[in-house]
Design a protein around this motif. Structure first.
Motif, PDB file in Angstrom:
ATOM      1  N   THR A  78       1.747  -5.749  -4.616  1.00 19.55           N
ATOM      2  CA  THR A  78       1.628  -5.388  -3.204  1.00 19.55           C
ATOM      3  C   THR A  78       1.003  -6.530  -2.412  1.00 19.55           C
ATOM      4  OG1 THR A  78       1.302  -3.080  -3.845  1.00 19.55           O
ATOM      5  CG2 THR A  78       0.718  -3.690  -1.586  1.00 19.55           C
ATOM      6  N   LEU A  79       1.587  -6.863  -1.259  1.00 19.37           N
ATOM      7  CA  LEU A  79       1.025  -7.913  -0.424  1.00 19.37           C
ATOM      8  C   LEU A  79      -0.270  -7.439   0.213  1.00 19.37           C
ATOM      9  CD1 LEU A  79       4.145  -9.297   1.493  1.00 19.37           C
ATOM     10  CD2 LEU A  79       3.167 -10.085  -0.671  1.00 19.37           C
ATOM     11  N   THR A  80      -1.227  -8.358   0.333  1.00 20.23           N
ATOM     12  CA  THR A  80      -2.446  -8.030   1.058  1.00 20.23           C
ATOM     13  C   THR A  80      -2.132  -7.973   2.556  1.00 20.23           C
ATOM     14  OG1 THR A  80      -3.103 -10.332   1.399  1.00 20.23           O
ATOM     15  CG2 THR A  80      -3.781  -9.284  -0.678  1.00 20.23           C
ATOM     16  N   ASP A  81      -3.050  -7.416   3.315  1.00 15.90           N
ATOM     17  CA  ASP A  81      -2.856  -7.343   4.768  1.00 15.90           C
ATOM     18  C   ASP A  81      -2.691  -8.736   5.361  1.00 15.90           C
ATOM     19  OD1 ASP A  81      -3.040  -4.615   4.643  1.00 15.90           O
ATOM     20  OD2 ASP A  81      -5.141  -4.535   5.290  1.00 15.90           O
ATOM     21  N   ARG A  82      -3.464  -9.701   4.873  1.00 15.76           N
ATOM     22  CA  ARG A  82      -3.395 -11.067   5.394  1.00 15.76           C
ATOM     23  C   ARG A  82      -2.045 -11.707   5.048  1.00 15.76           C
ATOM     24  NH1 ARG A  82      -6.509 -15.626   6.932  1.00 15.76           N
ATOM     25  NH2 ARG A  82      -5.853 -17.553   5.900  1.00 15.76           N
ATOM     26  N   GLN A  83      -1.595 -11.531   3.817  1.00 18.07           N
ATOM     27  CA  GLN A  83      -0.302 -12.096   3.413  1.00 18.07           C
ATOM     28  C   GLN A  83       0.828 -11.531   4.265  1.00 18.07           C
ATOM     29  OE1 GLN A  83      -0.337 -10.969  -0.699  1.00 18.07           O
ATOM     30  NE2 GLN A  83      -1.668 -12.659  -1.319  1.00 18.07           N
ATOM     31  N   ALA A  84       0.845 -10.222   4.421  1.00 18.95           N
ATOM     32  CA  ALA A  84       1.895  -9.583   5.214  1.00 18.95           C
ATOM     33  C   ALA A  84       1.788  -9.966   6.689  1.00 18.95           C
ATOM     34  CB  ALA A  84       1.812  -8.067   5.054  1.00 18.95           C
ATOM     35  N   HIS A  85       0.557 -10.138   7.165  1.00 16.46           N
ATOM     36  CA  HIS A  85       0.335 -10.465   8.568  1.00 16.46           C
ATOM     37  C   HIS A  85       1.008 -11.783   8.952  1.00 16.46           C
ATOM     38  CE1 HIS A  85      -1.755 -11.185  12.368  1.00 16.46           C
ATOM     39  NE2 HIS A  85      -2.153 -12.346  11.891  1.00 16.46           N
ATOM     40  N   PHE A  86       0.733 -12.832   8.174  1.00 20.84           N
ATOM     41  CA  PHE A  86       1.295 -14.133   8.511  1.00 20.84           C
ATOM     42  C   PHE A  86       2.796 -14.181   8.260  1.00 20.84           C
ATOM     43  CE2 PHE A  86      -3.187 -15.462   8.186  1.00 20.84           C
ATOM     44  CZ  PHE A  86      -3.290 -16.149   9.395  1.00 20.84           C
ATOM     45  N   ARG A  87       3.258 -13.578   7.159  1.00 17.44           N
ATOM     46  CA  ARG A  87       4.701 -13.552   6.909  1.00 17.44           C
ATOM     47  C   ARG A  87       5.433 -12.856   8.034  1.00 17.44           C
ATOM     48  NH1 ARG A  87       7.004  -9.192   3.057  1.00 17.44           N
ATOM     49  NH2 ARG A  87       6.287  -8.096   4.918  1.00 17.44           N
ATOM     50  N   ASP A  88       4.907 -11.715   8.457  1.00 21.56           N
ATOM     51  CA  ASP A  88       5.584 -10.933   9.498  1.00 21.56           C
ATOM     52  C   ASP A  88       5.545 -11.646  10.850  1.00 21.56           C
ATOM     53  OD1 ASP A  88       6.050  -9.087   7.545  1.00 21.56           O
ATOM     54  OD2 ASP A  88       4.534  -7.652   8.218  1.00 21.56           O
ATOM     55  N   ARG A  89       4.453 -12.348  11.130  1.00 20.82           N
ATOM     56  CA  ARG A  89       4.371 -13.085  12.392  1.00 20.82           C
ATOM     57  C   ARG A  89       5.407 -14.213  12.421  1.00 20.82           C
ATOM     58  NH1 ARG A  89      -1.165 -15.301  14.223  1.00 20.82           N
ATOM     59  NH2 ARG A  89       0.076 -15.656  16.112  1.00 20.82           N
ATOM     60  N   ASN A 119      -1.794 -21.149  -1.006  1.00 19.79           N
ATOM     61  CA  ASN A 119      -0.421 -21.462  -1.396  1.00 19.79           C
ATOM     62  C   ASN A 119       0.437 -20.211  -1.465  1.00 19.79           C
ATOM     63  OD1 ASN A 119      -0.208 -24.455  -2.074  1.00 19.79           O
ATOM     64  ND2 ASN A 119      -2.045 -23.893  -3.211  1.00 19.79           N
ATOM     65  N   LEU A 120      -0.141 -19.113  -1.919  1.00 22.24           N
ATOM     66  CA  LEU A 120       0.609 -17.863  -2.004  1.00 22.24           C
ATOM     67  C   LEU A 120       0.961 -17.342  -0.610  1.00 22.24           C
ATOM     68  CD1 LEU A 120       1.813 -15.633  -3.712  1.00 22.24           C
ATOM     69  CD2 LEU A 120      -0.436 -14.556  -3.840  1.00 22.24           C
ATOM     70  N   GLU A 121       0.004 -17.394   0.298  1.00 24.41           N
ATOM     71  CA  GLU A 121       0.264 -16.953   1.670  1.00 24.41           C
ATOM     72  C   GLU A 121       1.327 -17.830   2.329  1.00 24.41           C
ATOM     73  OE1 GLU A 121      -4.309 -15.320   2.420  1.00 24.41           O
ATOM     74  OE2 GLU A 121      -3.707 -17.337   3.055  1.00 24.41           O
ATOM     75  N   TYR A 122       1.214 -19.144   2.092  1.00 27.41           N
ATOM     76  CA  TYR A 122       2.171 -20.052   2.699  1.00 27.41           C
ATOM     77  C   TYR A 122       3.566 -19.876   2.108  1.00 27.41           C
ATOM     78  CZ  TYR A 122       4.440 -24.314   4.295  1.00 27.41           C
ATOM     79  OH  TYR A 122       5.322 -25.209   4.864  1.00 27.41           O
ATOM     80  N   ALA A 123       3.648 -19.544   0.823  1.00 20.42           N
ATOM     81  CA  ALA A 123       4.952 -19.354   0.181  1.00 20.42           C
ATOM     82  C   ALA A 123       5.762 -18.290   0.908  1.00 20.42           C
ATOM     83  CB  ALA A 123       4.764 -18.960  -1.285  1.00 20.42           C
TER      84      ALA A 123
END
Length: 420
Positions: free
Chosen positions: A4-15, A86-90
């Motif tokens: 499951t993506l964290t809130d931060r991971q999903a936040h930047f991907r979705d933006r 790196n994971l968030e940026y991926a």
């Protein structure tokens, strides 16, 4: 294991996903019109306009990982950006990969990303102020000069560009090609790799220095094509360096440290390419599925022919597997460091381009004659991705490292002869 993506991971991907949908995709026809009109090597107004919007919204310089625990970082200079893991940026880079010019809109395109990381890690405060800050602001572009036409550059120790100390300067002579970024009129600085000591230990001969592209003796001989595409306005060039005088203060980290810097630069760069490649594959399978659903042959939709069901299924399976490997490598880089993740980086560097090229090849086949034309992006995307099988190290080099690691697990194993 929680996927499951964290809130931060999903936040930047979705933006990033929402920005591309709102600001980039609607302008794609404008981008195509500008890129195919007038001079090939130019600044495209549409990119500059979208960059300003992205920067104003804080969608800028995503690629630089957090500074905590990183060697050589000078805290007196602040890097401006979100500093995603790196994971968030991926997750963000995959979204950017779906459309070729999106990365630059977020100031996240190669080779600037790798060069900025080199400046940030190894540059002095003065070097950062002169070169890193305008790169961070998206005001200039940069190039990376390592590969040479006369030697097998898959082995970086082969390079022959000479850097000879002469008082307060180095005199540089050599020839480079596949010099990423030199065609852009905003390209003002390059990271240059050469040799300062041809007699030193093999991995201590190389050095890296900052090259002002306006220095006398730097000549762009030609821009190179890739399967007939010139890749303007970015592109790759062949550059000669003839008695180029570079100030000694432009040396990065010190003489003999070039190979070390290259390894640090290429690790993140390799996985950044793979992240975007997954986005290219997603765009490819989408184009393929839509084409198959919209065309009729031999009395039924092409999508209903079993061979195409198999190809679509294989494409989806391969994309999902490759994404998981990419995310695993990124996560290891965050948790254990780039060196600990080098095997995973090697595996994804081989797997991602190979996977995406097959998806694009099937998508081209589904489009028939249109697939190899310029009416669709597929042929251009295939040509671009094909270079990744040797850029930042060819498949053979990475496969060798993977195989040696595997053999190393059984180094003490002795085969027992069968009983007579």
């Amino acid at each position: 294991m929680d996927f499951t993506l964290t809130d931060r991971q999903a936040h930047f991907r979705d933006r990033v996903r929402a920005f591309i949908a709102a600001e980039i995709l609607p302008r794609h026809p404008e981008y195509l019109a500008q890129s195919h009109t007038g001079e090939r090597w130019k600044v495209l107004p549409v990119i500059e306009e979208v960059k300003a919007i992205a920067k104003a919204q804080g969608l800028w310089n995503f690629f630089m990982p957090p500074r905590a625990g990183r060697a050589h970082v000078d805290d007196s200079f602040r890097f401006e950006g979100e500093q995603l893991s790196n994971l968030e940026y991926a997750l963000c880079a995959e979204e950017m990969g779906r459309i070729g010019w999106a990365s630059e809109c977020f100031n996240c395109s190669a080779p600037d990303t790798g060069n900025m990381e080199v400046f940030e890690r190894y540059g002095t405060v003065e070097q950062k102020e002169r070169w890193l800050r305008p790169l961070m602001n998206g005001e200039i572009r940069s190039a990376f000069l390592m590969t040479e036409p006369q030697v097998a550059s898959s082995d970086a120790t082969n390079i022959q560009t000479a850097m000879v100390r002469d008082g307060d300067h180095y005199v540089v002579n050599g020839r480079k090609w596949w010099s990423s970024g030199v065609g852009d009129p905003r390209c003002k600085v390059a990271i240059l790799m050469g040799k300062t000591d041809f007699g030193a230990e093999r991995h201590r001969q190389q050095s890296m220095m900052i090259l002002d592209m306006d220095t006398p003796g730097v000549t762009i001989e030609r821009m190179l094509s890739v399967y007939g595409y010139d890749h303007a306005p970015h592109g790759h060039g062949e550059v000669t360096l003839t008695n180029v005088r570079v100030p000694v203060e432009n040396m990065l980290l010190g003489e003999g440290r070039g190979f070390e810097i290259a390894q640090g630069r290429l690790g993140p760069g390799r996985i950044h390419h793979c992240m975007r490649t997954i986005g290219v594959a997603e765009a490819g399978i989408e184009a393929m599925a839509k084409r198959l659903l919209s065309r009729v042959a031999f009395g039924k939709r092409i999508a209903d022919h079993s061979v195409w069901e198999q190809r679509i299924a294989r494409a989806r399976i391969d994309i999902e597997m490759t994404r998981l490997l990419c995310l695993k490598a990124a996560d290891m880089m965050d948790k254990a460091g780039n060196k600990a993740a080098q095997l995973e980086i090697a595996m994804i560097k081989v797997a991602a381009p190979t996977m995406a090229l097959q998806v694009l090849d099937d998508a081209i086949q589904a489009h028939g004659g249109g697939g190899v034309s310029a009416d669709f992006a597929l042929a251009h995307d295939w040509a671009s991705l094909r270079t990744l099988r040797f850029a930042d190290g060819p498949d053979e080099v990475h496969n060798r490292a993977i195989a040696r690691a595997e053999f190393g697990k059984y180094g003490d194993w002795k085969a027992e002869l069968p009983a007579r």
